[in-house]
Write a protein that holds these residues in place. Structure first.
Motif, PDB file in Angstrom:
ATOM      1  N   UNK A 185     -17.649  12.036  69.947  1.00 39.36           N
ATOM      2  CA  UNK A 185     -17.822  13.494  70.039  1.00 39.36           C
ATOM      3  C   UNK A 185     -18.644  14.024  68.871  1.00 39.36           C
ATOM      4  N   UNK A 209     -25.852  21.893  77.463  1.00 38.89           N
ATOM      5  CA  UNK A 209     -26.645  22.339  76.312  1.00 38.89           C
ATOM      6  C   UNK A 209     -27.698  21.310  75.904  1.00 38.89           C
ATOM      7  N   UNK A 221     -18.373  19.218  69.005  1.00 38.66           N
ATOM      8  CA  UNK A 221     -18.923  18.782  70.278  1.00 38.66           C
ATOM      9  C   UNK A 221     -19.885  19.794  70.887  1.00 38.66           C
ATOM     10  N   UNK A 222     -20.840  19.311  71.642  1.00 42.13           N
ATOM     11  CA  UNK A 222     -21.653  20.234  72.420  1.00 42.13           C
ATOM     12  C   UNK A 222     -21.311  20.051  73.896  1.00 42.13           C
ATOM     13  N   UNK A 223     -21.725  20.997  74.689  1.00 44.10           N
ATOM     14  CA  UNK A 223     -21.470  20.903  76.122  1.00 44.10           C
ATOM     15  C   UNK A 223     -22.618  20.161  76.787  1.00 44.10           C
ATOM     16  N   UNK A 224     -22.324  19.599  77.935  1.00 44.32           N
ATOM     17  CA  UNK A 224     -23.339  18.785  78.606  1.00 44.32           C
ATOM     18  C   UNK A 224     -24.531  19.632  79.050  1.00 44.32           C
TER      19      UNK A 224
END
Lengths: 222, 918
Positions: free
Chosen positions: B832, B42, B37-40
């Motif tokens: 995800x 990013x 997953x990446x963070x929002x």
């Protein structure tokens, strides 16, 4: 010639992907799939019709959503189709629609594992958003409670407490008195000690004599 | 009580068992989910997306709605609205990529009207401001070959459809635009004089007919109730023997056409020749309305003057001077006027906005005085091949490297003193550079684009994109900015390949990249060599061969200039080496050629006999299976792949060695079968010896696609016709618990004929995959992840562990200890795992991956209608600090610790002093 043979072999060969063109007879064409897409409950999603696409068999046939959410996919020959509603933020459940050669429709849930299982859904299709896609990981935020209950922190703080605070408390006069009281209490309460008990048990017979003599002596003094 | 415990006991044991097995799932899936997953926050940090629409077919300016737009319909079957100021896509509708999505008509009134498909047709109306569909209706005509020449237009709110039947009659149908209600059924107009050379200028249909020398110019209003034919001898209008009719590229005023570079209008049922000369036969001519009457615009690419535009007043025939210029700096090959809008300013000046589409698919919006407002490189909607090229190191780094890398130089002056002075010199240079950077400050650095030098982790690269039209682009991978472009009009990029023949690692030699394609007309080989950093031609430059190419490869050995030679096998089985001087280096070189239709694969051995290199056919394998099968895909290993993990460690501490055959080729064939409808066969062939290592047959399957091949594993997708779903088959090749060759020895296909142990599985893909790729890293130590592009516009990243053929249905103790996931037929495609989050990518065709300097990170470029670049870390970024690493916190903690140390030292000293005084 039997020396080490190194074989390096490079070749690149690009072949295009060719799909079979399905040959259709004339009367087979002309079925339509109808349905209605319900908008996601998102107030700032005003132009959701633009983002929503209707894909039949993964984009082989494409339908477009009208202002009121209805859609029609045209010119389908009879067969079995998977209808997907594609929205970037919301998930819709796909539906398999089967059109037989007589033009009868049956819509059912898509099950790729048990393909013969039939759970019918109403036709014309009614597509409702299931959930919002969760693409992102939630970033951990720094919270005081998390920090304090972190085992490492607890491990650090407890010995610190024992080392620094306890001696200070010892110096405090009130606590000193308290401690004294506690120790007095311990003295008063006549808890029989284990070692004494054992010695009493094992030395029965020989040892009681001096004690009794001592008691006599005390009695004599009185 | 006893009864209860009896009942409970088996349940409890079952629960324990269940928990035990679930445990593995939990451990495993928690690991996967964390790693992908990446963070929002990013979004857009490592990735970018560029949206394209394809080559513009029809375009019209939207003058009705408040937001100024251009509505375009393209060859890629896309209807889109472009922002007039920036050229960005406002909204976009993508139709089917097959002929059923072909856009036949784009008409703008208060709404957008499109006609798509080719019998059956679909007529749709779209809201002009929002782009939402308002109405649609279908139309199916009787099938015949004439419908291909049919024409559509809108006249007085009615949709007119015309089908010419050459040599006999014209069929005209008129429909109500919004409902499809047929007003007067189909009328047949007799016209024996029509042929393929006719042009339509609504509502007139004009032809040249008659015997040579006695030709007539005939025209007819096909919508009028009374059939009226305008007929004039051709000789009245042209002196040439043969008339050539051409329509205007844009016409919004009066029906008319071009006859041999002469403008002829139809006014009041009469032909009217206009005395305005067309300067170039290839010029694109448009007739547009303006405030001072209709204008004739013409544009062409003049060899001397460059891009040229000229305007005349239609009525007076005078040149309009304010519209018209030449610009040498604009490179617009074969310009075509897609849309023009002209207004007048307060000072009685013409102001025109002109949308020009060039032969290289680029669209330019040009304003007065040739100012280009924006340019869209629509060729990028059709990328054929991609190559990631390393950037050269900076001068300073090069100096440092040369200090350690000069073996020859060290031999020449091997004295300690020389080495010492060299060291001093380079360090002085470093100091100079540092001082200069300090003096220049941040302000100067911010204005300049970052220099094209390699960064520390080699994440900054140049992507060379080869497009369908023959335009080659150099693109910065971090920003997506186009650094250079090169248009090669003769290049046919069907089955074209690109090779990096010399990287930028070898100063003073430049990087060297070669494109091998076909000539547009002859089909012979066409080779383009260029410097991928600057886009300038190098070496052979553009080389036209006089023979067709059968196969090409790059020699594994570099010559003295560090250049890898290009080896071409032509149709007559002759070998050409470029450059010729590398011929003696050819040794132990093998090639294979797969014939697509006959499904015969031939292997060739290349030998250098002292003078020239010759190819000898040493083996051939027939995969046709009785003549019905044909080769769809042929995939060998990526040439640059380096594998640093030779086996898998099993729980009993033994090693299961991988079969790492660099010559392995996976061939996918497809064909009809009398019993099983369609059959897909996957065959693993050794490309050197021709030995078949394994073959797998899938019955009632078709459309094999997108094979993946790396290390010891292979995967390919196909459509299961029986179960009506997409499946992915995976294979893994193992040598067993012992190595066949000792560690470090080179693999040889010719030594020993042992078959590897093949394990395989198939999984259901619960979606329609459009493309697939494997993550690529520097040394293949990191886990492999599969990137699956779905038709929904998402790219899903799946760990190879989920596709592994070693997954057992119910893993026994050892397998469980190894961490194998129990077999599940359906692949999970969680949200995800979508690497492009909600940035939907339309009509994805391929995913390209490349290693970076970091072992953990792989660079990804997805091509299709859109371009999307990102980077993925299959085993998380184990060799890099997290991007949200808190430098502030750690420096504060460090400073506090130092402070605390010194203060306690001080206090301790004071205490000691006090103690001493007591």
């Amino acid at each position: 010639m039997n020396t080490k043979i190194i074989i390096i072999y490079i070749s690149t060969f690009v072949l295009g992907n060719v799909y079979c063109a399905s040959d259709l007879t004339e009367e087979e064409i002309g079925h339509v799939i109808e349905g209605r897409v319900f908008p996601p409950e998102d107030p700032n999603n005003s132009n959701w019709q633009l983002d929503t696409r209707v894909h039949v068999n993964g984009g082989e046939y494409i339908g477009f959503v009208r202002e009121d959410g209805t859609f029609v996919v045209h010119n389908l020959p009879s067969g079995s189709y998977v209808v997907e509603i594609v929205h970037p933020d919301y998930m819709y459940e796909p539906v398999r629609v089967e059109i037989n050669s007589k033009g009868k429709y049956r819509a059912r849930k898509v099950n790729y594992v048990q393909t013969s299982q039939v759970i019918q859904v109403p036709y014309p299709l009614r597509m409702k958003p299931v959930t919002k896609f969760r693409y992102f990981q939630v970033r951990e935020q720094w919270r005081l409670t998390d920090f304090l209950f972190n085992p490492m922190v607890v491990m650090m703080v407890l010995p610190l407490f024992l080392i620094m605070i306890l001696p200070k408390m010892m110096n405090d006069p009130e606590t000193k008195e308290d401690l004294k009281q506690i120790s007095n209490l311990a003295k008063i309460s006549d808890v029989p000690e284990m070692s004494e008990m054992f010695t009493k048990i094992f030395n029965r017979g020989s040892v009681p004599k001096p004690t009794s003599s001592k008691a006599k002596q005390i009695k004599k003094r009185q | 009580m006893g009864n209860l415990s009896i009942n409970l006991k088996p349940n409890f044991m079952g629960l324990l068992k269940c928990l035990n097995s679930i445990n593995w799932f939990i451990v495993f899936f928690s690991l996967i989910n964390l790693s992908m997953c990446i963070y929002e926050d990013q979004i857009g940090k490592f990735d970018w997306r560029q949206s394209y629409v394809g080559r513009i077919k029809f375009a019209q300016f939207d003058t009705v709605s408040t937001a100024r737009k251009i509505i375009v319909a393209t060859e890629e079957n896309v209807l889109a609205a472009l922002n007039l100021k920036t050229g960005q896509v406002v909204w976009r509708h993508v139709f089917e990529s097959t002929s059923s999505g072909n856009i036949q008509l784009l008409h703008l009134s208060d709404q957008i009207i499109t006609v798509t498909g080719s019998n059956p047709y679909l007529v749709r109306g779209w809201d002009l401001s929002t782009g939402v569909l308002i109405w649609e209706w279908g139309l199916t005509l009787q099938k015949n070959e004439h419908t291909d020449f049919s024409e559509w237009w809108v006249q007085n709110g009615l949709l007119v459809h015309m089908v010419p039947k050459f040599g006999s009659h014209i069929e005209v149908s008129v429909y109500n635009v919004a409902t499809g209600h047929n007003r007067g059924a189909t009328s047949k107009l007799p016209a024996v004089w029509i042929n393929e050379g006719c042009v339509l200028s609504p509502p007139y249909y004009t032809c040249i007919s008659g015997s040579p020398g006695n030709q007539l110019l005939l025209s007819m209003d096909v919508t009028s109730d009374a059939v009226q034919i305008i007929s004039k001898p051709l000789a009245e209008y042209t002196t040439a023997r043969n008339g050539n009719l051409n329509p205007f590229d844009t016409n919004t005023v009066i029906p008319g056409f071009l006859l041999n570079e002469k403008i002829i209008l139809i006014r009041g049922n009469k032909f009217e020749a206009i005395n305005i000369a067309i300067s170039e036969p290839s010029a694109s001519v448009a007739l547009v309305d303006s405030a001072s009457g209709p204008l004739v615009l013409q544009t062409w690419n003049d060899e001397a003057k460059g891009f040229t535009l000229m305007a005349h007043n239609l009525v007076s025939g005078q040149r309009v001077n304010e519209i018209g210029w030449s610009d040498r700096s604009l490179s617009i090959p074969e310009p075509e006027l897609s849309a023009v809008i002209c207004t007048k300013t307060a000072r009685e000046q013409h102001v025109c906005r002109i949308l020009v589409t060039a032969a290289d698919d680029a669209s330019h919006l040009i304003q007065q005085e040739g100012r280009v407002l924006w340019t869209r490189e629509e060729a990028l909607a059709n990328v054929v091949a991609v190559e990631f090229v390393d950037l050269p190191v900076s001068d300073l780094d090069a100096a440092i490297e040369s200090e350690f890398d000069q073996k020859e130089a060290a031999k020449m002056h091997s004295s300690v003193l020389a080495a010492f002075t060299r060291r001093l010199q380079s360090q002085f240079q470093q100091l100079q550079g540092a001082v200069r950077a300090l003096l220049a400050g941040d302000a100067a650095a911010a204005d300049e684009p970052p220099p094209l030098v390699r960064d520390y982790f080699n994440l900054h690269k140049i992507m060379v994109l080869l497009t369908d039209t023959g335009k080659i682009f150099g693109m910065d991978n971090l920003s997506g900015e186009i650094l250079w472009k090169l248009y090669e009009p003769n290049l046919n990029t069907e089955a074209a390949v690109m090779f990096t023949r010399r990287s930028a690692r070898h100063p003073p030699h430049d990087a060297y990249l070669t494109v091998v394609g076909k000539h547009e007309e002859t089909g012979n080989g066409l080779i383009v060599s260029l410097n991928p950093i600057r886009g300038t031609p190098v070496g052979e430059q553009t080389l036209h061969l006089d023979v067709q190419i059968l196969q090409c490869a790059v020699l594994y050995k570099a010559d003295a200039q560090k250049l890898h030679a290009l080896i071409l096998l032509d149709k007559d089985e002759n070998v050409q080496i470029l450059p010729e001087s590398s011929a003696p280096l050819v040794e132990n070189m093998y090639m294979h050629v797969a014939d697509r239709s006959s499904a015969v694969v031939r292997g060739y051995a290349l030998r250098h006999d002292g003078e020239r290199v010759s190819a000898k056919n040493i083996w051939s394998v027939d995969l046709s299976g009785g003549g019905s099968q044909r080769v769809v895909w042929s995939v060998s290993k990526p040439a640059a792949e380096r594998i640093h993990s030779a086996g898998r460690v099993l729980p009993d501490r033994s090693v299961l060695y991988k079969h790492l055959n660099p010559n392995l080729v996976l061939l996918l064939t497809e064909g009809p079968d009398p019993v099983h409808k369609d059959v897909v066969v996957a065959t693993c062939v050794d490309g050197v010896s021709g030995g078949v290592l394994s073959a797998h047959v899938h019955r009632r399957a078709r459309r094999p696609a997108l094979p993946l091949h790396s290390e010891h594993f292979l995967a390919y997708l196909y459509y299961n016709d029986k179960q009506r779903r997409h499946e992915i088959a995976t294979l893994e090749l193992y040598e067993g618990p012992e190595r066949w060759v000792p560690a470090g020895a080179a693999f040889s296909s010719l030594r020993g004929a042992r078959a590897p142990h093949v394990q395989r599985h198939a999984y259901i893909v619960p979606a329609a995959p459009a493309a697939a790729a494997l993550s690529a890293t520097e040394r293949s130590l990191t886990d492999k992840h599969v990137l699956l592009a779905l038709s929904t516009g998402a790219i899903v990243e799946l760990p190879w562990a989920l596709l592994e053929p070693r997954r057992a249905l119910s893993p026994a103790g050892e397998a469980r200890e190894e961490g194998l996931v129990p077999y599940a037929p359906e692949l999970p495609l969680p949200a995800e795992a979508v690497v492009n989050y909600n940035a939907t990518l339309l009509r994805l065709t391929r995913i390209h991956t490349a290693p970076s300097g970091l072992e953990s990170t792989s660079l990804v470029l997805a091509t299709g209608l859109d371009l999307f670049y990102t980077r993925i870390a299959p085993s998380k970024t184990f060799d890099l600090l997290k991007d949200d690493f808190d430098y502030y916190l750690i420096s504060v903690v460090l400073a506090a610790l130092v402070l605390a140390t010194y203060s306690t030292k001080y206090f301790a000293a004071r205490k000691m002093l006090k103690m001493a005084w007591k």
